[in-house]
Design a protein around this motif. Structure first.
Motif, short mmCIF file in Angstrom:
data_model
loop_
_atom_site.label_atom_id
_atom_site.label_comp_id
_atom_site.label_asym_id
_atom_site.label_seq_id
_atom_site.Cartn_x
_atom_site.Cartn_y
_atom_site.Cartn_z
N THR A 100 50.86 31.00 44.93
CA THR A 100 49.57 31.42 45.48
C THR A 100 48.81 30.19 45.95
O THR A 100 49.01 29.08 45.46
CB THR A 100 48.73 32.19 44.43
OG1 THR A 100 48.66 31.44 43.23
CG2 THR A 100 49.32 33.56 44.17
N ARG A 159 43.86 39.61 46.17
CA ARG A 159 42.68 39.49 45.32
C ARG A 159 43.21 39.23 43.93
O ARG A 159 43.85 40.10 43.33
CB ARG A 159 41.86 40.77 45.36
CG ARG A 159 40.62 40.70 44.50
CD ARG A 159 39.80 41.97 44.62
NE ARG A 159 38.66 41.93 43.73
CZ ARG A 159 37.85 42.94 43.55
NH1 ARG A 159 38.05 44.07 44.22
NH2 ARG A 159 36.85 42.84 42.71
N SER A 160 42.97 38.05 43.43
CA SER A 160 43.53 37.65 42.14
C SER A 160 42.43 37.69 41.07
O SER A 160 41.37 37.09 41.23
CB SER A 160 44.13 36.25 42.22
OG SER A 160 45.22 36.25 43.12
N ILE A 161 42.73 38.39 39.99
CA ILE A 161 41.84 38.46 38.84
C ILE A 161 42.60 37.83 37.69
O ILE A 161 43.69 38.28 37.33
CB ILE A 161 41.46 39.92 38.54
CG1 ILE A 161 40.74 40.50 39.77
CG2 ILE A 161 40.59 40.00 37.29
CD1 ILE A 161 40.58 41.99 39.75
N ASP A 220 37.60 36.30 39.78
CA ASP A 220 37.99 37.31 40.76
C ASP A 220 37.87 36.62 42.12
O ASP A 220 36.77 36.43 42.63
CB ASP A 220 37.03 38.51 40.64
CG ASP A 220 37.44 39.70 41.48
OD1 ASP A 220 38.16 39.51 42.48
OD2 ASP A 220 37.02 40.82 41.14
N GLU A 221 39.02 36.19 42.66
CA GLU A 221 39.02 35.32 43.84
C GLU A 221 39.98 35.81 44.92
O GLU A 221 41.04 36.34 44.61
CB GLU A 221 39.47 33.90 43.44
CG GLU A 221 38.69 33.25 42.33
CD GLU A 221 37.31 32.79 42.75
OE1 GLU A 221 37.08 32.61 43.96
OE2 GLU A 221 36.47 32.62 41.86
N PRO A 222 39.64 35.57 46.18
CA PRO A 222 40.62 35.82 47.24
C PRO A 222 41.68 34.72 47.22
O PRO A 222 41.37 33.55 46.97
CB PRO A 222 39.78 35.75 48.52
CG PRO A 222 38.62 34.88 48.17
CD PRO A 222 38.36 35.10 46.70
N GLU A 223 42.92 35.10 47.45
CA GLU A 223 44.02 34.13 47.54
C GLU A 223 45.01 34.60 48.59
O GLU A 223 44.88 35.68 49.16
CB GLU A 223 44.74 33.99 46.19
CG GLU A 223 43.98 33.20 45.17
CD GLU A 223 44.82 32.85 43.96
OE1 GLU A 223 44.99 31.66 43.69
OE2 GLU A 223 45.31 33.78 43.28
#
Length: 112
Positions: free
Chosen positions: A14, A44-46, A55-58
């Motif tokens: 990622t 969307r990675s949690i 909680d971030e976009p990747e």
């Protein structure tokens, strides 16, 4: 009936942005450590990191290579990746389209 034996692997990495994932993929392909890298946006990675839930976009980078190259590929990812603890997961390929598997083998540098 069993399919062809293969040492092809898929490596998942990622990254924070599509540009960074593409930069990593290009480096690995140019250096012969991977035959191909697919940049898959929209993750969307949690996850839990340092006691906090994030909680971030990747972006997901899918790399195709051969098992003998995994250690060198992992070390190179660690050198060029911006994360302190990047995801680098190896998935062994049990079988696949034989011409594609040959293409992977033909497009990484010779076995170390």
């Amino acid at each position: 009936m069993c399919g062809p034996m293969t040492d092809a692997i898929l490596v998942m990495v990622t990254a924070p942005t599509a540009d960074k994932a593409a930069e990593i993929a290009r480096t690995l392909v140019e250096e012969g450590l991977a035959a191909c890298g697919n940049v898959v946006p929209g993750l969307r990675s949690i996850y839990r990191w340092e006691g906090q839930v994030h909680d971030e976009p990747e972006v997901l980078l899918l790399l195709k290579t051969r098992a003998p190259h995994f250690e060198a590929l992992r070390e190179r990812v660690l050198q060029v990746h911006p994360y302190q603890c990047p995801e680098v997961l190896r998935l062994d390929v049990a079988d696949g389209h034989a011409p594609y598997l040959r293409w992977i083998g033909d497009n990484v540098r010779p076995t170390p």
